[in-house]
Write a protein that holds these residues in place. Structure first.
Motif, short mmCIF file in Angstrom:
data_model
loop_
_atom_site.label_atom_id
_atom_site.label_comp_id
_atom_site.label_asym_id
_atom_site.label_seq_id
_atom_site.Cartn_x
_atom_site.Cartn_y
_atom_site.Cartn_z
N HIS A 159 51.04 31.99 40.93
CA HIS A 159 49.78 32.51 40.21
C HIS A 159 49.71 32.63 38.74
O HIS A 159 48.85 32.41 38.00
CB HIS A 159 49.03 33.66 40.78
CG HIS A 159 49.86 34.93 40.85
ND1 HIS A 159 50.93 35.27 41.36
CD2 HIS A 159 49.62 36.05 39.92
CE1 HIS A 159 51.60 36.39 40.88
NE2 HIS A 159 50.69 36.84 40.01
N ASN A 160 50.92 33.34 38.34
CA ASN A 160 50.95 33.69 37.00
C ASN A 160 51.62 32.49 35.88
O ASN A 160 51.64 32.84 34.84
CB ASN A 160 52.18 34.72 36.71
CG ASN A 160 53.42 34.68 37.45
OD1 ASN A 160 53.95 33.42 37.98
ND2 ASN A 160 54.18 35.66 37.41
N THR A 173 51.80 34.36 32.51
CA THR A 173 50.57 34.97 31.69
C THR A 173 50.50 36.47 32.19
O THR A 173 49.37 37.02 31.53
CB THR A 173 49.62 34.17 32.04
OG1 THR A 173 49.14 34.13 33.44
CG2 THR A 173 49.91 32.63 31.51
N ASP A 174 51.05 36.92 32.94
CA ASP A 174 50.64 38.28 33.82
C ASP A 174 51.54 39.38 33.11
O ASP A 174 51.34 40.38 33.47
CB ASP A 174 50.66 38.35 35.23
CG ASP A 174 52.09 38.26 35.97
OD1 ASP A 174 52.83 37.79 35.15
OD2 ASP A 174 52.07 38.18 36.81
N SER A 234 54.48 40.09 33.78
CA SER A 234 55.63 40.46 34.62
C SER A 234 57.15 40.24 34.12
O SER A 234 57.97 40.96 34.66
CB SER A 234 55.51 39.54 35.94
OG SER A 234 55.69 38.18 35.62
N GLU A 270 47.23 36.29 27.32
CA GLU A 270 48.27 37.10 28.24
C GLU A 270 48.29 38.72 28.00
O GLU A 270 48.32 39.36 29.03
CB GLU A 270 49.68 36.73 27.69
CG GLU A 270 50.99 37.24 28.25
CD GLU A 270 52.20 36.59 27.65
OE1 GLU A 270 53.38 37.38 27.96
OE2 GLU A 270 52.49 35.43 27.08
N THR A 292 45.28 39.50 30.38
CA THR A 292 45.78 39.29 31.84
C THR A 292 46.64 40.53 32.28
O THR A 292 46.57 41.15 33.43
CB THR A 292 46.53 37.98 32.20
OG1 THR A 292 45.72 36.85 31.93
CG2 THR A 292 46.92 37.74 33.45
N TYR A 293 47.47 40.85 31.62
CA TYR A 293 48.15 42.01 31.34
C TYR A 293 47.49 43.21 31.63
O TYR A 293 47.59 44.31 32.35
CB TYR A 293 49.21 42.49 30.44
CG TYR A 293 50.27 43.61 30.83
CD1 TYR A 293 50.96 43.66 31.59
CD2 TYR A 293 50.04 44.66 29.95
CE1 TYR A 293 51.79 44.81 31.77
CE2 TYR A 293 50.62 45.85 30.29
CZ TYR A 293 51.74 45.79 30.87
OH TYR A 293 52.46 47.01 31.41
N GLY A 312 45.38 42.97 35.04
CA GLY A 312 46.20 43.17 36.09
C GLY A 312 47.16 44.14 36.40
O GLY A 312 47.61 44.23 37.69
N SER A 313 47.92 44.49 35.48
CA SER A 313 48.84 45.54 35.51
C SER A 313 48.59 46.94 34.89
O SER A 313 48.90 47.87 35.22
CB SER A 313 50.20 45.01 34.96
OG SER A 313 50.58 43.90 35.58
#
Length: 137
Positions: free
Chosen positions: A60-61, A90-91, A93, A127, A130-131, A134-135
């Protein structure tokens, strides 16, 4: 219950445009001559027989970058896997603890202005967004 998009003669939009990033050309009026970067061609993907390849085999990322790359390669597989392996997720991670701290500092200093945050981080806006969604949040 979620409402669907309102498209038709009784609304402002008669038809939805093909997906892509829309940018007005510098010499054109903002409402005329819009350009876009096509990132996926469903007909070409269908003809290649690989419509679901990215969706079923790419994490997914990396999926968004992989779709763009797959399109730019003309939906050909040779070398595609190696290209995807080299892509940065892109997340966020793979961000270091230092980068995460730098993001936390920048997000508050720049009052959540992702354009400024991405410049401070030297990373793409997508990016950083998304971070954040998502995080970080």
């Amino acid at each position: 219950m979620k409402a669907s998009s309102r498209v038709g003669q009784e609304y402002q939009v008669d038809v939805l445009p093909p997906s892509g990033s829309y940018v007005a050309s510098s010499s054109a009026d903002k409402n005329e001559n819009l350009l876009y970067d096509q990132i996926w061609d469903s007909d070409a993907a269908e003809k290649s027989g690989k419509v679901d390849f990215v969706h079923t085999r790419v994490k997914h990322n990396k999926k968004e970058k992989a779709l763009i790359a797959f399109h730019s390669r003309g939906y050909r597989l040779p070398g595609f896997y190696e290209e995807v392996c080299k892509m940065t997720p892109t997340d966020g991670s793979v961000w270091t603890e230092e980068e995460k701290y730098q993001f936390k500092t920048a997000i508050f200093r720049e009052h959540k202005d992702m354009s400024k945050v991405s410049k401070a981080m030297n990373k793409p806006v997508t990016e950083c967004m998304t971070y954040y969604l998502g995080s970080f949040k």
